[in-house]
Enzyme design. Sequence first.
Site, PDB file in Angstrom:
ATOM      1  N   PHE A   1      46.173  30.739  45.428  1.00  0.00           N
ATOM      2  CA  PHE A   1      44.782  31.181  45.313  1.00  0.00           C
ATOM      3  C   PHE A   1      44.793  32.669  45.697  1.00  0.00           C
ATOM      4  CE2 PHE A   1      44.422  26.739  45.355  1.00  0.00           C
ATOM      5  CZ  PHE A   1      43.122  26.321  45.089  1.00  0.00           C
ATOM      6  N   ASP A   2      45.006  33.512  44.716  1.00  0.00           N
ATOM      7  CA  ASP A   2      45.316  34.903  45.032  1.00  0.00           C
ATOM      8  C   ASP A   2      44.147  35.669  45.640  1.00  0.00           C
ATOM      9  OD1 ASP A   2      47.971  34.769  44.313  1.00  0.00           O
ATOM     10  OD2 ASP A   2      47.587  35.236  42.224  1.00  0.00           O
TER      11      ASP A   2
ATOM     12  N   GLU B   1      43.467  33.355  49.322  1.00  0.00           N
ATOM     13  CA  GLU B   1      44.591  33.297  50.260  1.00  0.00           C
ATOM     14  C   GLU B   1      45.172  34.669  50.582  1.00  0.00           C
ATOM     15  OE1 GLU B   1      46.431  28.856  49.270  1.00  0.00           O
ATOM     16  OE2 GLU B   1      47.344  30.618  48.355  1.00  0.00           O
TER      17      GLU B   1
ATOM     18  N   GLY C   1      43.647  38.051  48.847  1.00  0.00           N
ATOM     19  CA  GLY C   1      42.687  39.136  48.656  1.00  0.00           C
ATOM     20  C   GLY C   1      43.097  40.052  47.520  1.00  0.00           C
TER      21      GLY C   1
ATOM     22  N   ASN D   1      45.152  43.884  47.875  1.00  0.00           N
ATOM     23  CA  ASN D   1      46.431  44.047  47.191  1.00  0.00           C
ATOM     24  C   ASN D   1      46.352  45.017  46.026  1.00  0.00           C
ATOM     25  OD1 ASN D   1      48.645  42.053  48.280  1.00  0.00           O
ATOM     26  ND2 ASN D   1      46.725  40.902  48.330  1.00  0.00           N
TER      27      ASN D   1
ATOM     28  N   VAL E   1      50.301  40.931  43.385  1.00  0.00           N
ATOM     29  CA  VAL E   1      50.442  39.801  44.294  1.00  0.00           C
ATOM     30  C   VAL E   1      51.862  39.270  44.114  1.00  0.00           C
ATOM     31  CG1 VAL E   1      49.484  37.618  45.082  1.00  0.00           C
ATOM     32  CG2 VAL E   1      47.985  39.294  43.986  1.00  0.00           C
TER      33      VAL E   1
ATOM     34  N   TYR F   1      53.634  39.245  40.438  1.00  0.00           N
ATOM     35  CA  TYR F   1      52.741  39.463  39.296  1.00  0.00           C
ATOM     36  C   TYR F   1      51.790  40.626  39.543  1.00  0.00           C
ATOM     37  CZ  TYR F   1      53.361  35.768  35.793  1.00  0.00           C
ATOM     38  OH  TYR F   1      53.829  34.988  34.755  1.00  0.00           O
ATOM     39  N   GLU F   2      51.409  41.305  38.440  1.00  0.00           N
ATOM     40  CA  GLU F   2      50.341  42.297  38.443  1.00  0.00           C
ATOM     41  C   GLU F   2      49.172  41.772  37.619  1.00  0.00           C
ATOM     42  OE1 GLU F   2      53.127  44.808  40.354  1.00  0.00           O
ATOM     43  OE2 GLU F   2      53.433  43.479  38.660  1.00  0.00           O
TER      44      GLU F   2
ATOM     45  N   ASP G   1      25.854  37.024  38.510  1.00  0.00           N
ATOM     46  CA  ASP G   1      24.479  36.854  38.975  1.00  0.00           C
ATOM     47  C   ASP G   1      23.590  37.561  37.959  1.00  0.00           C
ATOM     48  OD1 ASP G   1      22.081  36.722  40.276  1.00  0.00           O
ATOM     49  OD2 ASP G   1      22.754  37.685  42.121  1.00  0.00           O
TER      50      ASP G   1
ATOM     51  N   ASP H   1      16.642  31.944  39.071  1.00  0.00           N
ATOM     52  CA  ASP H   1      17.515  33.101  39.247  1.00  0.00           C
ATOM     53  C   ASP H   1      18.932  32.587  39.005  1.00  0.00           C
ATOM     54  OD1 ASP H   1      18.842  35.375  39.985  1.00  0.00           O
ATOM     55  OD2 ASP H   1      17.882  35.579  41.940  1.00  0.00           O
TER      56      ASP H   1
END
Length: 789
Positions: free
Chosen positions: A428-429, A432, A434, A438, A510, A513-514, A572, A718
């Site tokens: 979960f990049d 877990e 950020g 990174n 990460v 991987y990029e 949103d 909304d």
Amino acid sequence: MASTQEKATHCCIPKTNDDIKNNNKAPPPPPPPSSTKVLQNWSVALVSGSNPSEDTISKRASMATLIRPVEPISDPPATNTTTSKGISIMPRAQTSHPLDPLSAAEISVAVATVRAAGKTPEVRDSMRFIEVALVEPEKHVVALADAYFFPPFQPSLLPRTKGGPVIPSKLPPRQARLVVYNKRSNETSIWIVELSEVHAATRGGHHRGKVISSKVVPDVQPPMDAMEYAECEAVVKDFPPFREAMKKRGIEDMDLVMVDPWCVGYHSDADAPTRRLAKPLIFCRTESDCPIENGYARPVEGIHVLVDMQNMVVIEFEDRKLVPLPPADPLRNYTAGETRGGVDRSDVKPLQIIQPEGPSFRVSGNFVEWQKWNFRIGFTPREGLVIYSVAYVDGSRGRRPIAHRLSFVEMVVPYGDPNEPHYRKNAFDAGEDGLGKNAHSLKKGCDCLGYIKYFDAHFTNFTGGVETIENCVCLHEEDHGVLWKHQDWRTGLAEVRRSRRLTVSFICTVANYEYGFFWHFYQDGKIEAEVKLTGILSLGALQPGETRKYGTTIAPGLYAPVHQHFFVARMDMAVDCKPGEAFNQVVEVNLKVEEPGKNNVHNNAFYAEEELLKSELQAMRDCDPLSARHWIVRNTRNVNRTGQLTGFKLVPGSNCLPLAGSEAKFLRRATFLKHNLWVTPYSREEMHPGGEFPNQNPRVGEGLATWVKQNRSLEEADIVLWYVFGVTHVPRLEDWPVMPVERIGFMLMPHGFFNCSPAVDVPPSATDLELKDTDIATKPIQNGIIAKL
């Protein structure tokens, strides 16, 4: 977030001796909002694909160093003034818009405030700072700021009141939200700190903010930090049984060894968040003269390591299986020319991106205006780039909102090999690690071309220090081919327009991987979200003669497991809605084939069928390319010239769903992957589709899957869209040693939002106009049909 390079403007330079003398006097009151100064910061990168001449290099260097960055200076205290109508007016006193990312000074003050609030020296010393981010204010505060304090200076954003507008004296203080990990007690806490204007200019944390609240969050583990990863690598390399295991594989030089800590996920009670755990993957570089030796080309398998990240000790170790290291692959490296043992192609000519009159966009702080679009740029340690307050200036209809906030809130990468250690690889990049933390500095001429506006990003490191990623976010224009064209076959006359788009992007790494995250804005009213995947495959080692059906053999002794990449975009929406209005709904559109019969005697009929998604449970939807399925966010109160409701539609790109079985362990934490679209009514607390703390999360279905059980109404609300999109990666030999970019994304397109094409007013290019003046009158029409007529 701040600029790194600034172009000199005449308004910054005193022109007379009086001007210089006046600089020593008390500063005048700040100008009224209507006279805000627009500061544009540019950097230029013109050439791609070749080495520029020394002259070009010197020019670019001189431009980059013309003016050094300066620290922001706080405005003088505001004083009330009164207009002739008796309305109390406060000249602009705020230096930061409510949505601007926290400055380095504000982060420093927030950290100092929390640390000072620790009850004992032991508590203070054990504080580790995972994340410090802006507490985004309520939407009415943003509207207030945009109406009277900052661009776009539009009072119509606020509801009308009797007796005329009451202009406030100031905005509420900014707040910071801190996620703090206590290394001594293994507790995670959340703090809210109030900041003031003085804190925006404070250096070194000499002034403290005010703690508004703090709470301990039980049974969670916060994201890992780069400092922890570095310390974990050192601990594993120094562990004697590990060194002995590497010696069995012929490796004694620990400088060649790479230890990539991975979060353990949650597979059983052994992974419970009562301990902070990591299971590293091991790789080993080959000795060579290459400046960037690709260590991922030699995975070390058969070694099981479990690290207690709280106490930074190896708590489990087992050399389970002696798998020989793969032989050194001669094609493993990717640096230029001879350094990788190859030869670069020599026929790439320079490609220049030139805008002699400068770019078409304008930037004031984090506020961007371009081709009738305007929005704000933000950045968080977890999501990275955030786009706020997206609106389109539509002639006499004025500034029309489209979205309040756009960002990528999570990504998950599950692997499809059931063998050790690959079955545990489901990162979960965002949650877990950020994505923002990174991110890295973008390189002129490669990551971005043309006239570039860069933004820096500030964040805290593990120990509370402030770090800055320079040139983290890139803003620039791109040519995008033909926008529209038509030729009249009777006359031979043609009209054609070039398309250009405004691109805002950042790139993060990460481990292997990029990922590049892009938001593109187009002249025809479209918004495109795009992710570019590149980097190095995560490989496994094979025994001599072994093959596996769960991956692709890349080189002798090397294979790349199949896997998937999933991304979640949170949107949103605010289609034609002013702040405080909740007048949106979502309609699903499917193309239907008309049944044979009297309404379809030629068997050619099909039509678009609409269905209103009335509630959250009804709005759990999947893509269906066979019916050209898409979704429209409509305003329930606004209509276009044909009487239809105005809207924007979400058009999926290529997509997929998880190929793992329904009982796969990672789906406990990623239930949101089970559908491509989720729709919820806006709630300020609902930000992360898998919950705020997915690391070692034992709870099933936290986040979106739990929120929608309320089955709240969506008929007029909304609206927040959660779009889940992914790619299934069956690796190719062509993905090695570094993967060419693969693109994936989706579109937000106007659907009845405008009365006609918004791109019809794009002017011809200068070269088109010159050709028309010279060619039309002199060249005979060559069209064969016209000749016959």
